[in-house]
Each structure stands twice: as C-alpha cells, then as structure tokens.
Design an enzyme around this catalytic site. Structure first.
Site, PDB file in Angstrom:
ATOM      1  CG  ASP A 247      69.454  37.401  50.321  1.00 39.65           C
ATOM      2  OD1 ASP A 247      70.571  37.425  50.880  1.00 39.65           O
ATOM      3  OD2 ASP A 247      69.278  36.823  49.224  1.00 39.65           O
TER       4      ASP A 247
ATOM      5  CG  ASP B 152      65.288  51.780  57.379  1.00 39.82           C
ATOM      6  OD1 ASP B 152      64.632  51.705  58.429  1.00 39.82           O
ATOM      7  OD2 ASP B 152      65.016  52.569  56.454  1.00 39.82           O
TER       8      ASP B 152
ATOM      9  CG  ASP C 150      61.448  49.007  61.018  1.00 35.82           C
ATOM     10  OD1 ASP C 150      62.031  49.483  62.017  1.00 35.82           O
ATOM     11  OD2 ASP C 150      60.748  49.695  60.252  1.00 35.82           O
TER      12      ASP C 150
ATOM     13  CE  LYS D  87      71.597  40.437  48.045  1.00 32.51           C
ATOM     14  NZ  LYS D  87      71.071  39.049  47.882  1.00 32.51           N
TER      15      LYS D  87
ATOM     16  CE1 TYR E  54      67.519  54.095  52.538  1.00 29.14           C
ATOM     17  CE2 TYR E  54      67.623  54.402  54.896  1.00 29.14           C
ATOM     18  CZ  TYR E  54      67.154  53.709  53.801  1.00 29.14           C
ATOM     19  OH  TYR E  54      66.327  52.637  53.985  1.00 29.14           O
TER      20      TYR E  54
END
Ligand code: NAD
Length: 350
Positions: free
Chosen positions: A220, A244, A248, A187, A136
């Site tokens: 994942d 993020d 959520d 990852k 970001y």
C-alpha cells in the site's frame, strides 16, 4: 535461425503486429516469422481459442509475440472458450512465471502524463510481477451458500518458497543490468504469505545478491510512493495480485496504454511471451489508427530477453525514441498519424 511466433489475435492485434512484421523484416532479416490464429479468431475458425498446434509451435519457437485477444462478439462464448481463456492457457503451457512490465517515460511525452512532467521525466521502472501463482490460482476457491442464507466467497492466497525465489531471482538479475536496486513489495504486516515472501527474498539476497541494494516496502505504501516520487524505484518485485495493481498504476505515469510493452519469462532457455499491455480496443479496431509502439517495443523486449540480440534491441529502442522526439504521434498521443504511418516513422529512424 531463430524463430518468432506471431499471434496477431483480435481487434487491433493484427494491425499493430503488422507493423512489428515490417520492423522485423528491416532489423532482423534472419529471423523466421511464423503466424498462427489465436484468441477469438481461432475460436471462430478452429473451435478453440488456443489449439494444440499453436501450443506446440509456441514451445518450439525462440519467442512468442502476441497482439491482443478478445472482443464483444465472444462475450457469450462458453467460459473456457473465451479468448482470455486462451491467453491464460498459453501462459500456463509456456510456464512463464515472471511478468516484466517496464514503466518508462519518454522525455518527448512527459507532458502527457497524469502527473507533473518534472515528477515523471526520465522515469524508468521495471515491475516484476509473479504471474502463475498467488490468489488468482490458489485453491480452494468457491462461492457457497451458508445455512443462514448468506453467500460466502473464498479465494486462497498461497505461495511456496520456490515460487517466490524464482521470480525474485529474475528481479535481482535484472537490477544488476540496471541501477542495481530491488524493492520487494508485500503485506508482511497482515498476511502470512507476505511474511514468507519477505523472509525468502531476504535470504536469497544474502545468499546470492548481496551486491544489489534491497529494500522492502508494504504494497500500500508502494502505491503511494509510485505517485509521490516514482523515480526512487528501479526494479519492483511483487506477487500476482499486488503486481497486477501496481503495474497498471505505474503504466499510467507514462502517458499512454498504446506505448507499453510487457514480457513474460519462464525458465532460462525457454521461449518468452511478449505482448503489449493493451487489449484488442474494439472501439478503434479496423480504422488503422491504433498506436503500434507497444507492440514494437514488445518486439524490442523479445530481441533482448529471448533472442539474445541486445544490439538490435538498442537500435530499435533508439529508433522509437527518435520517432517520438521528431514529433511522431498517433491519435492516442494527441496526433494524426495512422498505425502504418507510425510504423513508417520508426522504420525511417532505423
Ligand atoms: P483496451 O486496452 O482494449 O482499450 C482501452 C482503451 O484504450 C480503448 O479506448 C482503446 O481504444 C484504447 N487503446 C488500447 N490500445 C490502444 C492502442 N494501441 N492505440 C490507441 N488506443 C488504444 O481495453 P478494454 O477496452 O478494456 O478491452 C477490450 C477487449 O480487450 C476486451 O475483450 C478485453 O478482454 C480484451 N483485453 C485483452 C488483453 C490482452 O489481449 N492481453 C488485455 C486487456 C484487455
């Protein structure tokens, strides 16, 4: 005397922070509350969503508690004057790099989760998301037009050793006060930053936190495990992007956006920034029906992590639990209580 800066902000922000004021007056009468305009309301009155005076007041306070910012009336404001720009600016000015997002399922609300009650009952996860680095913020970032007329968008995922280490340290410290387990998610199978993340967390663990159980999980897989068997997790630490998304996802296990607090912490001794995870909810703003519990539980986190009052935090948490066990429900939880009446229920339990 400790000070708490309140930034009610926009939409339902002033409604939910008004209930924090009432709770603070009852629970911590010694706490000095200061209030400043922030977000859209600040843009309207001061021409900027985040004034220099608000930054200075935030840096001088012991903790900062924000309601919410934003709304359709500011959608056409210049990008750097939007309420959300004020929020990013405040996080940056305060240097809060570790975002703590609890996903906690109150027994009384287990039936309201999207998952079966037996999977989420007793759920208590803390997600620690890196907040000021990663894709970001990484440079370069741009959209360009190529010679053949196609357009190409570029973002850069970048992390340094110290950025990874300081947020992981927060996770290990937190785990020691909980069930003593950290799951680090990245990852590393396909990303260089993921590989570095895994190396740095492993080295820090061996050096300073060998007493804490550390597990590594690909992000994942973590997304799947959160839905399949969420209670296997205690503290999850991960980067800005994966955090993020995973936070959520975890939030939705618990039965409602109106309940969930968050904290953003920087260096020890510096003020933390506390805020409900919900936004300004323009669809219900002004109706007095917003659930104030996310804001009240954000205050509970401030008492614990910035104001050094675990005793008061424990009392407040127990009061929220008692209110919910007693059937107190705002509309988002399927009940009838107004925002102020939910505040009454918590005060009654206190
Ligand atoms: P939102 O969180 O404001 O609302 C989503 C839905 O949840 C709405 O139906 C709303 O009524 C409901 N809701 C949210 N909080 C509630 C509460 N406490 N009690 C009961 N119901 C509640 O998200 P959105 O609609 O996507 O965004 C609205 C505005 O808020 C936008 O301008 C957005 O940019 C901003 N926003 C701000 C923050 C923040 O201040 N940190 C976070 C997210 C969104």
């Amino acid at each position: 005397m400790p000070t708490l800066l309140l930034l009610p902000g926009d939409g339902i922000g002033p409604e939910v922070t008004a209930q924090v004021r009432r709770v603070a007056a009852r629970l911590a009468p010694d706490l000095t509350l200061i209030e400043r305009p922030f977000g859209g309301i600040s843009f309207d009155t001061l021409g900027t969503p985040l004034s220099d005076e608000t930054i200075a007041t935030a840096l001088a306070a012991d903790a900062v508690l924000m309601g919410a910012v934003g709304g359709p009336q500011w959608a056409s404001a210049p990008r750097d004057k939007r309420p959300e720009a004020g929020l990013l600016g405040l996080r940056q000015a305060m240097g809060v790099y570790a975002n703590l997002r609890p996903a906690l399922c109150f027994d009384a609300l287990a039936g309201g989760s999207a998952l079966k009650a037996e999977i989420v009952a007793g759920l208590d996860i803390m997600i620690v998301r890196e907040l000021t680095g990663g894709v970001y913020f990484g440079q370069p970032r741009f959209i360009e037009t190529l010679a053949d007329g196609q357009r190409r968008g570029v973002d850069t995922q970048v992390y340094t050793t110290s950025e990874i280490e300081r947020v992981s340290r927060v996770a290990f410290e937190l785990a020691r006060g909980r069930r003593n387990k950290v799951t680090s998610c990245e990852k590393s199978n396909v990303m260089e930053t993921g590989l570095l993340w895994r190396e740095v967390v492993t080295a820090l663990h061996a050096r300073d936190y060998a007493d804490v159980t550390l597990e590594h999980m690909l992000a994942d897989n973590a997304a799947m495990q959160l839905v399949k068997n969420p209670r296997q997790f205690d503290v999850i630490v991960t980067d800005n992007l994966f955090g993020d998304i995973l936070s959520d996802e975890a939030a939705m296990l618990t039965g409602g956006i109106g309940l969930l607090p968050s904290a953003a912490l920087g260096e020890a001794g510096k003020p933390g920034l506390y805020e409900p995870i919900h936004g300004s909810a323009p669809d219900i703003a002004g109706q007095g029906v917003a659930n104030p519990l996310a804001a009240i539980l954000s205050f509970e986190m401030a008492l614990r992590w910035s104001l050094g009052r675990d005793d008061l935090a424990d009392r407040l948490f127990a009061a929220v639990k008692t209110a919910l066990d007693g059937g107190a429900r705002t509309r988002d939880l399927g009940g009838e209580l107004s925002c102020a009446a939910m505040g009454d229920a918590v005060l009654g339990a206190l």
